[in-house]
Design an enzyme around this catalytic site. Structure first.
Site, PDB file in Angstrom:
ATOM      1  CG  LEU A 113      -2.042  -1.327   1.326  1.00 12.08           C
ATOM      2  CD1 LEU A 113      -2.597  -0.971   2.627  1.00 12.08           C
ATOM      3  CD2 LEU A 113      -2.974  -1.193   0.100  1.00 12.08           C
ATOM      4  CG  ASP A 128      -0.268   3.700  25.010  1.00 13.73           C
ATOM      5  OD1 ASP A 128       1.048   3.646  24.599  1.00 13.73           O
ATOM      6  OD2 ASP A 128      -0.685   4.732  25.115  1.00 13.73           O
ATOM      7  CD  GLU A 138      -3.485   8.386  13.337  1.00 11.79           C
ATOM      8  OE1 GLU A 138      -2.448   7.766  12.812  1.00 11.79           O
ATOM      9  OE2 GLU A 138      -3.847   8.224  14.487  1.00 11.79           O
TER      10      GLU A 138
END
EC number: 3.5.4.13
Length: 194
Positions: A113, A128, A138
């Site tokens: 990609l 986390d 994003e």
């Protein structure tokens, strides 16, 4: 220590790492698990906001964010979301991921990609210890042609590292954990920073 495929499967079997729906063995390779794209997106809408002062008063930042982000866009399984060159969009993973207090996850885009110009996570690729929820992606199209993204396509790979000890402040126990248990393409909550 980064987990290999054998250990990833063992951690999934033991419920130490939880990915729902559980990925098939074919989605688990040497050091990672393939993650698929969900069906919810958000984009920057048409607006007249000249800028966002990221360190300004929280109310002003919140108001500006509300003006620039679209409402969630839901794409049917057999349809495409088109990301045009130079555009940023938020999306969400198909899978829910839950990590224990002693494991950190790392999200990597796929090379195939990236070679088309698609950045899957602009900067935030750490998952986390103590995290639980869908992962917001994003997307940025740095290429020269629009890219059609379809729900449930393989979009990224998630790998895991065991910490030297359980985290003293894992994400699920932090008071300021503003994205815990997110299920959609949640927009920036920078206005909630301390």
């Amino acid at each position: 220590m980064r987990l290999c495929d054998t250990h990833i499967e063992e951690y999934l079997d033991a419920g130490k790492i939880v990915i729902t729906p559980r990925p098939p063995k074919s989605a688990i390779s040497g050091v990672s698990v393939d993650i698929r794209l969900g069906n919810e997106f958000r984009v920057f809408s048409e607006h007249t906001t000249p800028y966002i002062d990221l360190s300004g008063p929280k109310e002003e930042v919140s108001s500006a964010l509300d003006k620039v982000m679209s409402e969630p866009i839901i794409i049917a399984k057999n349809e495409s979301f088109f990301l045009h060159p130079g555009e940023l969009a938020l999306a969400v993973t198909y899978e829910n991921v839950t990590l224990p207090d002693d494991i950190v996850g790392w999200l990597d885009g796929r090379s195939s990609l990236a070679r088309l110009g698609l950045m899957v996570h602009v900067t935030a690729h750490r998952i986390d210890p103590g995290w639980s929820g869908k992962i917001v992606l994003e997307f940025y199209n740095s290429g020269k042609i629009p890219l059609a993204l379809r729900p449930e396509m393989t979009i990224a790979a998630l790998n895991f590292e065991v910490l030297s000890a359980p985290a003293a402040r894992p994400y699920n126990k932090r008071v300021d954990a503003k994205y815990q248990v997110q299920q959609g393409a949640v927009a920036s909550r920078i206005n909630q920073d301390n």
